[in-house]
Enzyme design. Structure first.
Site, PDB file in Angstrom:
ATOM      1  N   GLU A 107       0.798  -1.225   0.000  1.00 24.20           N
ATOM      2  CA  GLU A 107       0.000   0.000   0.000  1.00 24.20           C
ATOM      3  C   GLU A 107       0.833   1.279   0.000  1.00 24.20           C
ATOM      4  O   GLU A 107       0.305   2.358   0.265  1.00 24.20           O
ATOM      5  CB  GLU A 107      -0.917   0.019   1.230  1.00 24.20           C
ATOM      6  CG  GLU A 107      -1.828  -1.193   1.344  1.00 24.20           C
ATOM      7  CD  GLU A 107      -2.792  -1.091   2.510  1.00 24.20           C
ATOM      8  OE1 GLU A 107      -3.716  -0.264   2.443  1.00 24.20           O
ATOM      9  OE2 GLU A 107      -2.610  -1.842   3.497  1.00 24.20           O
ATOM     10  N   ASP A 139      -4.325   3.839  -0.284  1.00 27.95           N
ATOM     11  CA  ASP A 139      -3.167   4.310   0.479  1.00 27.95           C
ATOM     12  C   ASP A 139      -1.974   4.534  -0.439  1.00 27.95           C
ATOM     13  O   ASP A 139      -1.179   5.462  -0.229  1.00 27.95           O
ATOM     14  CB  ASP A 139      -2.816   3.299   1.572  1.00 27.95           C
ATOM     15  CG  ASP A 139      -3.763   3.385   2.751  1.00 27.95           C
ATOM     16  OD1 ASP A 139      -3.671   4.367   3.508  1.00 27.95           O
ATOM     17  OD2 ASP A 139      -4.603   2.490   2.916  1.00 27.95           O
ATOM     18  N   ASP A 251       1.829 -22.115 -30.748  1.00 26.71           N
ATOM     19  CA  ASP A 251       3.006 -22.851 -30.294  1.00 26.71           C
ATOM     20  C   ASP A 251       2.890 -23.047 -28.784  1.00 26.71           C
ATOM     21  O   ASP A 251       1.825 -22.831 -28.203  1.00 26.71           O
ATOM     22  CB  ASP A 251       4.308 -22.127 -30.694  1.00 26.71           C
ATOM     23  CG  ASP A 251       4.342 -20.692 -30.194  1.00 26.71           C
ATOM     24  OD1 ASP A 251       3.466 -20.302 -29.393  1.00 26.71           O
ATOM     25  OD2 ASP A 251       5.253 -19.940 -30.606  1.00 26.71           O
TER      26      ASP A 251
END
Length: 267
Positions: A107, A139, A251
């Site tokens: 955060e 935050d 692939d």
């Protein structure tokens, strides 16, 4: 309510931002009672503690981990350094004889920079099992003095996904705070799924089916993946490497992507 009837991934009881500073002790008591008496059904029970720098983490963890009924997992917010990771391990070791599952939140700018070291510290610890990393965007954008706009957090989201996947830890995307805007939630959830996130936080029950749908392969995606895998196996048996499937060159990396889709459905 008498219990949770639907099957959700994880219900988290909060001791952090949703609780006033002068009611933390009361919140601990309420959470411990809820763990003992509330019927969570098949939903996992989590508790979000306060962060290490708050001075409340030790009391929070000891309260819930020494409770008669423990949560299935704890969520640790704002884990910013190796020192805090070691402190977390030390507390859990006092409350549990076995390693305990932990979700932690990234955060802040420093938490993001220190993320690989924090992960390595937790993996090497004696009593912490890091199972998921949650991006705490509110935050974070406050810390970097940015905006909550999705473009402002692209770097952080990509870094969290990359490090989480590298260490086989689930990356969980940010919360969508406009809880009545389900169309906006759908768009952001689908983008998060495309980024590589394994799930998304929610703050209201109406958000749950939207998020679950966005992070689950559709019927069409599942059938496409299964058909591609069968075609790959047929071509391998015929001694072919890359081949064409529905107008696209296929692939091994494309095969792995298809297998990821099938694995998500099986889980």
């Amino acid at each position: 309510s008498s219990g949770i009837n639907a099957e959700y991934g994880l219900a988290v009881l909060d001791c952090e931002d949703a609780v006033a500073v002068n009611r933390k002790s009361e919140a601990r008591d309420t959470i411990c009672t809820a763990l003992q008496t509330f019927d969570f059904g098949r939903t996992e029970r989590g508790v979000r503690t306060n962060c290490a720098s708050s001075g409340l983490l030790e009391n929070d963890l000891k309260s819930v981990l020494l409770n008669t009924v423990r949560p299935d997992i704890v969520m640790i917010p704002k884990l910013d350094s190796v020192e805090e990771a070691c402190f977390l391990n030390s507390i859990i070791s006092q409350c549990s004889s076995e390693p305990f599952p932990v979700i932690f939140q990234t955060e802040s700018a420093v938490g993001l920079i220190n993320l690989p070291e924090i992960i390595n510290s937790l993996i090497a610890s004696s009593h912490v099992i890091p199972v998921a990393i949650v991006f705490g965007s509110d935050d974070y954008v406050s810390d970097i003095r940015g905006s909550r706009d999705i473009d402002a957090v692209v770097y952080a989201r990509q870094k969290i996904v990359t490090y989480s996947r590298a260490y086989n830890i689930q990356p969980i995307d940010r919360v969508y705070i406009e809880y009545k805007d389900l169309e906006g939630l759908k768009r952001e959830s689908e983008k998060g799924f495309g980024f590589g996130f394994a799930g998304k936080q929610c703050i209201h029950p109406t958000q749950i089916p939207v998020i679950q749908s966005a992070f689950s392969p559709s019927h069409e995606q599942l059938e496409y993946a299964r058909e591609l895998i069968r075609s790959f196996e047929d071509n391998q048996a015929a001694g072919k490497g890359a081949f064409t499937f529905r107008g696209k060159m296929i692939d091994r990396p494309t095969l792995l992507q298809a297998k990821n889709v099938v694995d998500m459905f099986d889980e």
